[in-house]
Motif scaffolding. Structure first.
Motif, PDB file in Angstrom:
ATOM      1  N   ARG A  38      -4.487  -8.233  -7.376  1.00  0.00           N
ATOM      2  CA  ARG A  38      -5.407  -7.155  -7.003  1.00  0.00           C
ATOM      3  C   ARG A  38      -4.857  -6.352  -5.835  1.00  0.00           C
ATOM      4  O   ARG A  38      -4.956  -5.117  -5.815  1.00  0.00           O
ATOM      5  N   ASN A  76      -3.468  -4.791 -16.488  1.00  0.00           N
ATOM      6  CA  ASN A  76      -4.290  -4.501 -17.655  1.00  0.00           C
ATOM      7  C   ASN A  76      -4.200  -5.627 -18.682  1.00  0.00           C
ATOM      8  O   ASN A  76      -5.211  -6.059 -19.251  1.00  0.00           O
ATOM      9  N   ALA A  97      -6.238  -8.514 -17.315  1.00  0.00           N
ATOM     10  CA  ALA A  97      -7.678  -8.302 -17.467  1.00  0.00           C
ATOM     11  C   ALA A  97      -8.123  -8.565 -18.900  1.00  0.00           C
ATOM     12  O   ALA A  97      -9.140  -9.234 -19.144  1.00  0.00           O
ATOM     13  N   ASN A 110     -10.581 -11.607 -20.055  1.00  0.00           N
ATOM     14  CA  ASN A 110     -11.800 -11.367 -20.835  1.00  0.00           C
ATOM     15  C   ASN A 110     -11.805 -12.191 -22.117  1.00  0.00           C
ATOM     16  O   ASN A 110     -12.847 -12.720 -22.530  1.00  0.00           O
ATOM     17  N   SER A 155      -7.551 -15.749 -12.693  1.00  0.00           N
ATOM     18  CA  SER A 155      -8.685 -14.825 -12.611  1.00  0.00           C
ATOM     19  C   SER A 155      -9.996 -15.484 -13.013  1.00  0.00           C
ATOM     20  O   SER A 155     -11.059 -15.187 -12.457  1.00  0.00           O
ATOM     21  N   ASP A 197     -10.697  -3.589 -20.384  1.00  0.00           N
ATOM     22  CA  ASP A 197      -9.602  -3.302 -19.466  1.00  0.00           C
ATOM     23  C   ASP A 197      -9.909  -3.701 -18.024  1.00  0.00           C
ATOM     24  O   ASP A 197      -9.037  -3.610 -17.165  1.00  0.00           O
ATOM     25  N   ARG A 198     -11.136  -4.089 -17.761  1.00  0.00           N
ATOM     26  CA  ARG A 198     -11.522  -4.573 -16.437  1.00  0.00           C
ATOM     27  C   ARG A 198     -12.137  -5.958 -16.581  1.00  0.00           C
ATOM     28  O   ARG A 198     -12.799  -6.239 -17.572  1.00  0.00           O
ATOM     29  N   ALA A 256     -14.316  -9.159 -14.582  1.00  0.00           N
ATOM     30  CA  ALA A 256     -15.097  -9.722 -13.480  1.00  0.00           C
ATOM     31  C   ALA A 256     -15.519 -11.123 -13.883  1.00  0.00           C
ATOM     32  O   ALA A 256     -16.137 -11.309 -14.935  1.00  0.00           O
TER      33      ALA A 256
END
Length: 250
Positions: free
Chosen positions: A13, A45, A48, A52, A85, A150-151, A153
């Motif tokens: 990050r 990318n 991420a 996901n 992540s 693409d993101r 959390a």
């Protein structure tokens, strides 16, 4: 790196915020002639999307163990950061039977079948290509990952003091990975903008550090070479020059 970076995902990050356009991983396979260059933004990318996939499709949670049965490869580097992540422990070369899920290359499918959880297979073909025929019992990574977000959390905060990486019989927390990577970068003389070329495998900490973590921690980049013993005569010297390598480790 920022003072608050405590996991490999934190390092990524910070690298993305500092200079997303700079190269991070340049991969060569001297058996196939493949060359892939990923900027920080492109690498992030992929991370991420893979994170996901881990969290939403494979239902991985912090503390789960993932057997990572892949060689030194740019996609392996992606999986290492995706695990960080999510908070999943990446067990490099670990026993599939002891893992909650497994990620396998084409040469380790038989060993990967010992995992009773989710199984993901990577063809490791140029340009991230898919299997011509998906292996039975496995999700084809190249088919599933492009549609992921693409993101990323995490649903739960990642604990930097929880086990994050297992390699060669040693388990390290995320914070320990960062500390070791920083120490290795200092010992090697690798600083911001430095470019390290390595042909080491990923089955030891030394290989993982040289092939990813030290450069990431130092604000540098890595030229990761697979099957380097097959490089043509004089090819290595030309590569070092063309890639503007500042440091090599073997």
């Amino acid at each position: 790196m920022n003072a608050t970076d405590r996991t490999p995902a934190d390092l990524l990050r910070s690298a993305l915020a500092a200079d997303p356009a700079r190269p991070l991983v340049t991969f060569y396979d001297d058996a196939t002639g493949e060359r892939v260059e990923l900027s920080v933004a492109t690498f992030a990318n992929w991370v991420a999307k893979t994170a996901n996939l881990l969290q939403d499709e494979l239902n991985a949670e912090p503390g789960d163990r993932l057997a990572l049965l892949l060689p030194a490869h740019w996609q392996t580097a992606v999986w290492l950061l995706a695990c960080s992540s999510v908070g999943v422990l990446a067990d490099v070369g670990g026993a599939a039977a002891d893992a909650d899920l497994v990620v396998s290359g084409p040469d380790s499918l038989d060993a990967a079948r010992a995992c009773s959880g989710e199984r993901v297979a990577l063809a490791l073909r140029p340009l991230g290509g898919r299997f011509p025929q998906p292996p039975d019992g496995f999700m084809d990574y190249a088919v599933e990952v492009p549609s992921q977000g693409d993101r990323f959390a995490p649903y739960a905060p990642v604990d930097a003091d929880a086990p994050a990486l297992a390699v060669d019989g040693v388990e390290l927390t995320g914070a320990e990975v960062v500390r070791r990577a920083l120490a290795d970068a200092a010992e090697l003389g690798l600083g911001p903008g430095g470019r390290l070329l390595t042909g080491r495998s990923y089955d030891t900490w030394e290989g993982l550090s040289a092939g990813l973590f030290a450069a990431l921690a130092a604000g540098g980049s890595v030229v990761l070479c697979r099957n380097l013993e097959q490089v043509a005569e004089g090819g290595l010297e030309k590569r070092i020059e063309s890639e503007r390598v500042t440091l090599t480790v073997d």
